[in-house]
Design a protein around this motif. Structure first.
Motif: not given
Length: 284
Positions: A23, A44, A26-27, A13-15, A49, A17-20
């Protein structure tokens, strides 16, 4: 069905990469994917997620089935805002598929598969107002499998998913997470259901955790069996637990012939799922 060992592409899910709070996870995972040569893309318009749950199941290379995504737990006031409308989902890069729709209510986290068999928990009986025999027959016909095995859902798991309990090694062998801390009555039912599958059972490492997150839900810390399996590579979760190293070593003995890569997943597990939950791997 297409098995994990046959897949070569994974979606998120693109989410993610957005969840603080994710981070760092995902990194680290993105670097691992690049290093391992695993191709990936993003989905999208999702509600959460956990894309394993709402994405279609791959039957053959170009044939998918979209089950009705309407699980009981998403009908509650607490979780209904997380519902994903499968009609609005898009993903990139797009894959040419022939997708059929099924009226059966089923989320992918409650389906563990091999080429010729699937395992689900009895939650599927609660989500569908269909006699068990009829439901099992529908699943066999849709998924093109000969065997459908049902297990009692794990206590306190509000999703009732099977992917935190078992995993197929092959058509004849089932990996079984250690749930020795559960009640004697549940374990008796569980062991009886496992025995009735006729499969070879192999104990798989697990750590019982009573840690809850900020929402008051139990986390997935210690759920090692919820690894992501893409082709010959297995992304194996690590939770910053003392048992991590031993669990990885034991898994390497069991999963011989596959490349196991440890992936820090504590932040992810705090949300209640692990690597299988957050991935949709397919054969392209």
């Amino acid at each position: 069905m297409i098995t994990d060992q046959e897949t070569n592409f994974v979606y998120f899910s693109s989410l993610i990469t957005e969840r603080l709070e994710l981070h760092a996870f995902w990194y680290s995972l993105e670097k691992t994917l690049h290093k391992a040569g695993i191709n990936y893309g993003f989905i999208q318009n999702t509600g959460d997620i956990w894309c394993r749950d709402y994405m279609p199941l791959q039957i053959n290379k170009n044939e998918f089935t979209q089950f009705t995504f309407d699980p009981g737990y998403l009908k509650t006031k607490k979780y209904k805002h997380l519902r994903t409308d499968t009609d609005k989902i898009t993903y990139h890069p797009t894959v040419k598929t022939n997708t059929s729709n099924s009226p059966v209510v089923l989320d992918g986290g409650n389906l563990v598969r091999s080429k010729n068999s699937v395992v689900l928990t009895n939650v599927i009986l609660q989500d569908n107002d269909i006699p068990q025999e009829e439901l099992v027959q529908k699943l066999k016909q849709t998924l093109l499998v000969e065997h459908v095995h049902l297990l009692p859902k794990q206590p306190y798991d509000f999703t009732g998913h099977a992917d935190g309990m078992v995993r197929f090694l092959d058509d004849h062998t089932l990996l079984v997470a250690n749930h020795s801390t559960e009640s004697a009555s549940w374990k008796a039912k569980y062991q009886k259901a496992l025995a009735s599958t006729g499969l070879k059972l192999i104990d798989f490492p697990a750590v019982a955790s009573d840690v809850k997150n900020s929402e008051g839900d139990y986390t997935a810390l210690g759920c090692y069996i919820n690894f992501a399996w893409i082709g010959s590579t297995i992304l194996f979760p690590q939770f910053d637990l003392p048992e991590d190293v031993a669990a990885l070593q034991e898994a390497k003995k069991i999963l011989k012939g596959y490349k196991l890569i440890p992936v820090p997943a504590a932040e992810l597990a705090m949300g209640g799922g692990v690597l299988n939950c957050v991935t949709w791997n397919i054969k392209v």
